[in-house]
Design a protein around this motif. Structure first.
Motif, PDB file in Angstrom:
ATOM      1  N   ILE A   1       7.591  -0.101   3.475  1.00 19.75           N
ATOM      2  CA  ILE A   1       7.435   0.483   2.141  1.00 19.75           C
ATOM      3  C   ILE A   1       8.130  -0.446   1.150  1.00 19.75           C
ATOM      4  N   TYR A   2       7.415  -0.856   0.121  1.00 21.01           N
ATOM      5  CA  TYR A   2       8.018  -1.785  -0.836  1.00 21.01           C
ATOM      6  C   TYR A   2       7.927  -1.308  -2.284  1.00 21.01           C
ATOM      7  N   HIS A   3       7.204  -0.205  -2.526  1.00 19.04           N
ATOM      8  CA  HIS A   3       7.028   0.231  -3.915  1.00 19.04           C
ATOM      9  C   HIS A   3       6.813   1.742  -3.950  1.00 19.04           C
ATOM     10  N   VAL A   4       7.303   2.375  -5.017  1.00 19.35           N
ATOM     11  CA  VAL A   4       7.155   3.821  -5.167  1.00 19.35           C
ATOM     12  C   VAL A   4       6.876   4.159  -6.628  1.00 19.35           C
ATOM     13  N   GLY A   5       6.083   5.198  -6.838  1.00 18.12           N
ATOM     14  CA  GLY A   5       5.823   5.711  -8.173  1.00 18.12           C
ATOM     15  C   GLY A   5       5.943   7.226  -8.139  1.00 18.12           C
TER      16      GLY A   5
ATOM     17  N   PRO B   1       2.339  16.931 -10.086  1.00 19.44           N
ATOM     18  CA  PRO B   1       3.319  16.137 -10.825  1.00 19.44           C
ATOM     19  C   PRO B   1       4.717  16.324 -10.234  1.00 19.44           C
ATOM     20  N   GLY B   2       5.453  15.232 -10.117  1.00 25.03           N
ATOM     21  CA  GLY B   2       6.776  15.275  -9.502  1.00 25.03           C
ATOM     22  C   GLY B   2       6.763  14.788  -8.071  1.00 25.03           C
ATOM     23  N   ASP B   3       5.572  14.723  -7.454  1.00 25.52           N
ATOM     24  CA  ASP B   3       5.463  14.171  -6.111  1.00 25.52           C
ATOM     25  C   ASP B   3       5.512  12.640  -6.173  1.00 25.52           C
ATOM     26  N   LEU B   4       5.571  12.013  -5.012  1.00 19.78           N
ATOM     27  CA  LEU B   4       5.755  10.567  -4.925  1.00 19.78           C
ATOM     28  C   LEU B   4       4.529   9.890  -4.324  1.00 19.78           C
ATOM     29  N   ILE B   5       4.343   8.635  -4.702  1.00 24.71           N
ATOM     30  CA  ILE B   5       3.291   7.818  -4.107  1.00 24.71           C
ATOM     31  C   ILE B   5       3.926   6.523  -3.614  1.00 24.71           C
TER      32      ILE B   5
END
Length: 268
Positions: A197-201, A166-170
């Protein structure tokens, strides 16, 4: 007569496919479902949904508005823990899951900061969750905000799926095209010339082989999705790029750092 029956059959097939597609579209809104048209400011809605999020641990994370008891409201705090961890990675791991809850249900609007408006886009959301998760920890999120491409290229480094916390990025990618002519006098055609890259969560939970992440979808607003969901298999998996972790230099020490002893080598 046969020709007319054939035409009718074709028409009925097209209508069926269209209606089935609409039904699937409505179902695949993400793993966290909220009442369409209701404001996230609605206290009853927030209590119901966040309580369900906290209490329901089903494999597909489909939550239902069934519990309305007032005492549950006390469980819904999105305030980060104070003074528990000195490791920046551990701070995010502990706080991101609950902090992200307070943003679920916000509508999408490009360029919107969810801490300043009632809307958000993907990169503002991830920045806001990270900032708030670091509150009272002795650290701050130095960039304050960064677009997804910058997060990937300058503020994070790739990690393997088995290392995700948790806290990492995708990150997600999308191909881009340019028009090129194949010969003199011929029409131009679209040719794939790269990806971006167009999206991050932001990762909120890892359960066995399933990874959960909160993100701001342009269609459905801020939702939580998992790698075991229909949305993932029908859309997100096709655009998946990588998992990443924040670089140490995105964290700046604050005045409250004196409250606890910090090991300068505490983060990968």
């Amino acid at each position: 007569m046969k020709k007319e029956l054939l035409i009718k059959s074709v028409i009925l097939s097209v209508v069926f496919i269209f209606l089935y597609g609409c039904a699937e579209h409505q179902v695949n809104k993400g793993d966290f479902h909220y009442a369409e048209g209701k404001s996230w400011k609605d206290d009853d809605l927030k209590i119901n949904l966040l309580n369900s999020k906290l209490e329901n641990d089903s494999g597909f994370d489909e939550f239902y508005s069934t519990n309305t008891a007032d005492h549950y409201y006390k469980k819904l705090t999105a305030e980060p823990a104070e003074g528990i961890f000195t490791d920046r990675k551990k701070i995010l791991e502990a706080n991101v899951p609950k902090v992200s809850l307070s943003y679920l249900g916000l509508r999408y609007r490009r360029g919107s900061d969810p801490d300043m408006t009632s809307y958000s886009d993907c990169s503002h959301l991830v920045s806001a969750i990270t900032r708030k998760s670091l509150a009272n920890s002795g650290y701050s999120f130095a960039p304050h905000y960064a677009p997804s491409q910058t997060m990937y290229a300058s503020h994070s480094f790739k990690i393997e799926k088995e290392d995700v916390k948790p806290g990492d990025l995708i990150f997600f990618k999308k191909a881009y095209y340019t028009k090129q002519r194949k010969g003199k006098g011929k029409k131009s055609v679209k040719v794939k010339t790269g990806e971006r890259i167009y999206h991050v969560g932001i990762i909120t939970k890892v359960k066995s082989d399933t990874i959960y992440f909160t993100h701001a979808s342009s269609d459905y607003g801020v939702i939580e999705t998992s790698t075991n969901s229909r949305d993932w298999h029908s859309y997100w998996a096709k655009h998946f790029h990588s998992y990443s972790r924040w670089r140490p230099d995105v964290f700046a020490k604050t005045d409250s750092i004196a409250k606890s002893k910090i090991n300068s080598n505490d983060v990968n």
